[in-house]
Design a protein around this motif. Structure first.
Motif, mmCIF file in Angstrom:
data_model
loop_
_atom_site.group_PDB
_atom_site.id
_atom_site.type_symbol
_atom_site.label_atom_id
_atom_site.label_comp_id
_atom_site.label_asym_id
_atom_site.label_seq_id
_atom_site.Cartn_x
_atom_site.Cartn_y
_atom_site.Cartn_z
ATOM 1 N N VAL A 74 23.631 52.190 -13.312
ATOM 2 C CA VAL A 74 23.625 50.732 -13.136
ATOM 3 C C VAL A 74 24.730 50.065 -13.938
ATOM 4 O O VAL A 74 25.423 49.180 -13.437
ATOM 5 N N PHE A 75 24.891 50.491 -15.183
ATOM 6 C CA PHE A 75 25.812 49.815 -16.093
ATOM 7 C C PHE A 75 27.083 50.633 -16.310
ATOM 8 O O PHE A 75 27.065 51.858 -16.232
ATOM 9 N N THR A 115 25.858 44.150 -6.340
ATOM 10 C CA THR A 115 26.567 43.997 -7.613
ATOM 11 C C THR A 115 27.992 43.496 -7.373
ATOM 12 O O THR A 115 28.554 42.807 -8.228
ATOM 13 N N LEU A 140 28.289 45.747 -14.373
ATOM 14 C CA LEU A 140 27.446 46.420 -13.380
ATOM 15 C C LEU A 140 28.298 47.321 -12.496
ATOM 16 O O LEU A 140 29.404 46.947 -12.107
#
Length: 184
Positions: A74-75, A115, A140
């Motif tokens: 995700v990050f 995102t 993101l």
């Protein structure tokens, strides 16, 4: 008859010890089964959001706890480990977490954004998501969809709101208010 009782007891004990299902604790198995019940996409997200407000919603919430690989999915690299540490302290610290509205909040409102759109801060994202996502966008990974939802009373726009639901690595995770990681 007494001669048969001891060998039978040993046989039952041996068979139980060899049972692969006996090696898996029931709670972990039920959590895995619950997680698998919600497929990727809007349909799966809606079903999950409805399950979160059910009687066993706190058990369903447990299925949303990310693993290290999920944070990395995700990050960006510079934020993934910081996110894992942040959530282990703030959210996944052993306390019971429940996501539900009041009994009168029977409607579900769902919002989603990629995102990529969050990074661009499109008008739809600005309208549907908290402002903290604006500064989070560059942290993101591209190509994901983030979901936000509200439990509201029929005909109302306000209610109990949540965000940060993401499908990665073949399961749903929850990373709410992720912009607060940047403030640490």
């Amino acid at each position: 008859m007494k001669r048969l009782a001891l060998p039978m007891a040993l046989l039952v004990l041996a068979l139980t010890a060899c049972d692969p299902a006996a090696d898996t604790p029931a709670p972990a198995a039920s959590i895995t089964a619950k997680a698998a019940a919600f497929p990727k996409g809007e349909t799966g997200a809606k079903a999950l959001m409805e399950a979160l407000r059910a009687a066993d919603g706190a058990e369903t919430v447990k299925t949303l706890q990310p693993k290290a690989a999920d944070y990395a999915a995700v990050f960006t690299d510079e934020l993934a480990s910081k996110a894992e540490s942040f959530y282990k302290t703030k959210l996944w610290n052993g306390e019971k977490v429940e996501l539900a509205g009041s009994a009168s909040q029977t409607d579900l409102k769902l919002y989603q954004a990629t995102t990529d759109d969050i990074r661009k801060w499109t008008p739809a994202v600005e309208r549907d998501f908290p402002g903290g996502y604006k500064k989070l966008g560059t942290h993101l990974r591209p190509g994901l969809t983030v979901y936000r939802w509200k439990y509201t009373e029929p005909g109302e726009d306000t209610g109990r709101a949540y965000e940060g639901l993401v499908y990665v690595n073949d399961h749903w995770i929850w990373v709410p208010k992720a912009w607060e990681i940047l403030e640490q």
